[in-house]
Design a protein around this motif. Structure first.
Motif, short mmCIF file in Angstrom:
data_model
loop_
_atom_site.label_atom_id
_atom_site.label_comp_id
_atom_site.label_asym_id
_atom_site.label_seq_id
_atom_site.Cartn_x
_atom_site.Cartn_y
_atom_site.Cartn_z
N UNK A 1 -6.37 3.65 -2.44
CA UNK A 1 -7.31 4.37 -1.59
C UNK A 1 -6.80 4.45 -0.16
N UNK A 2 -6.16 3.39 0.31
CA UNK A 2 -5.57 3.46 1.65
C UNK A 2 -4.48 4.54 1.68
N UNK A 3 -3.67 4.56 0.66
CA UNK A 3 -2.61 5.56 0.59
C UNK A 3 -3.19 6.97 0.56
N UNK A 4 -4.28 7.16 -0.20
CA UNK A 4 -4.90 8.49 -0.26
C UNK A 4 -5.41 8.92 1.11
N UNK B 1 -7.94 -1.74 12.65
CA UNK B 1 -8.01 -2.74 11.60
C UNK B 1 -7.05 -2.38 10.47
N UNK B 2 -6.22 -3.35 10.08
CA UNK B 2 -5.21 -3.08 9.06
C UNK B 2 -4.82 -4.38 8.37
N UNK B 3 -4.13 -4.25 7.25
CA UNK B 3 -3.54 -5.40 6.57
C UNK B 3 -2.18 -4.99 6.02
N UNK B 4 -1.56 -5.85 5.25
CA UNK B 4 -0.23 -5.53 4.72
C UNK B 4 -0.28 -4.30 3.81
N UNK B 5 -1.36 -4.14 3.07
CA UNK B 5 -1.48 -2.96 2.22
C UNK B 5 -1.50 -1.68 3.05
N UNK B 6 -2.11 -1.74 4.22
CA UNK B 6 -2.13 -0.59 5.12
C UNK B 6 -0.72 -0.20 5.53
N UNK C 1 2.04 -0.94 3.93
CA UNK C 1 2.74 -0.43 2.76
C UNK C 1 2.38 1.02 2.49
N UNK C 2 1.09 1.33 2.57
CA UNK C 2 0.64 2.71 2.34
C UNK C 2 1.19 3.64 3.41
N UNK C 3 1.20 3.18 4.66
CA UNK C 3 1.74 4.00 5.74
C UNK C 3 3.20 4.34 5.50
N UNK C 4 3.97 3.36 5.06
CA UNK C 4 5.38 3.61 4.77
C UNK C 4 5.53 4.63 3.64
N UNK C 5 4.70 4.48 2.58
CA UNK C 5 4.77 5.41 1.45
C UNK C 5 4.43 6.83 1.86
#
Length: 292
Positions: free
Chosen positions: A178-181, A207-212, A214-218
């Protein structure tokens, strides 16, 4: 581009009046807002070196000089870095603006005519005036007035258009997909409507975490950009440092809110009175080793 200007027809009279008269920024992680500053400083710095000044036909804003900017290292985990300020000792600050609710033609005119460098982090729901309006954006005269045509006009005026999600969620409450979307969806819209994909991502509320990350990089983001000070109604600056002063490399956060044109004019004059230049964010990030 006639279609790109059609939104301005209904605002022409109001723009004349504006010209003649002269939520999102609260972080839950990283840096946060401080007390509003109402003081003015009359001090002026010496003029910047001409070699670092932009030409009328070049990029807007102050450009970095040789060896001026420190490096922003790539994190060991290989994910995009989180940046709050630019490593420079020069008296230069960077303007950014979030969401896209209040599409003020007077603000657009200032960016274009004065060649003011600014990075706009847009949210789909704000640009398209979808759903419930952010309470702090209610009462504006230009709410969703131009939609993506306005964003495209900002880009043509010299602003850079960056990513601030589709719906402005608190990202750590979402899973990776969902973050990636949210990030990729906005990146695709910006590319479709503006012609160039964004390279910077600003998480809502900071506000962010490691998943954020990762999604940003993708989604092709080179960095997450936060801020060091917020701009409040009336052009007042809310600092995050005890001495309540601008510092070299500061990133200022504004929002598309009512009275944007007036408040932006006040802010720019205040920054200049304090002897600071307005820097070209992308040029400085490139000099710091990033590739926006």
């Amino acid at each position: 581009m006639a279609s790109g200007r059609s939104w301005m027809a209904g605002a022409a009279v109001a723009l004349a009046v504006v010209t003649a008269s002269t939520g999102c920024g609260q972080k839950s992680t990283g840096a946060g807002g401080g007390a509003a500053d109402g003081r003015e400083s009359a001090a002026r710095a010496s003029s910047p070196a001409e070699s670092a000044s932009p030409s009328p036909s070049g990029p807007p804003g102050a450009l970095p000089g040789p060896g001026e900017v420190g490096r922003i290292p790539t994190p060991a985990d290989g994910l995009p870095p989180v940046i709050s300020s630019i490593p420079t000792k020069r008296k230069v600050v960077f303007l950014t603006i979030d969401d896209g609710w209040e599409q003020d033609p007077g603000f657009l005119a200032q960016v274009r005519e004065q060649r003011i460098p600014i990075a706009a982090f847009v949210t789909r729901d704000a640009v398209e005036a979808r759903g419930a309006t952010d309470p702090t954006a209610q009462g504006g005269r230009y709410l969703g007035a131009g939609k993506w045509d306005y964003v495209r006009d900002l880009r043509e005026a010299g602003a850079t258009i960056e990513d601030h999600t589709l719906t402005h969620p608190n990202m750590p409450t979402l899973g990776y997909e969902r973050q990636k979307a949210e990030i990729c969806g906005t990146a695709k819209l910006v590319r479709r409507h503006v012609g160039e994909a964004p390279r910077l991502f600003r998480p809502p509320f900071g506000s962010f975490n490691t998943l954020t990350r990762r999604a940003a990089k993708a989604c092709g983001m080179d960095a997450l950009l936060l801020w060091t000070a917020t701009v409040q109604p009336g052009g007042k600056i809310a600092y995050q440092v005890p001495d309540k002063k601008l510092r070299p490399g500061d990133v200022l956060l504004l929002h598309f809110r009512p009275n944007l044109s007036r408040d932006f004019r006040v802010l720019v004059r205040k920054i200049q009175r304090r002897g600071f230049e307005l820097g070209n964010l992308h040029a400085y990030l490139e000099a710091a080793g990033r590739r926006p």
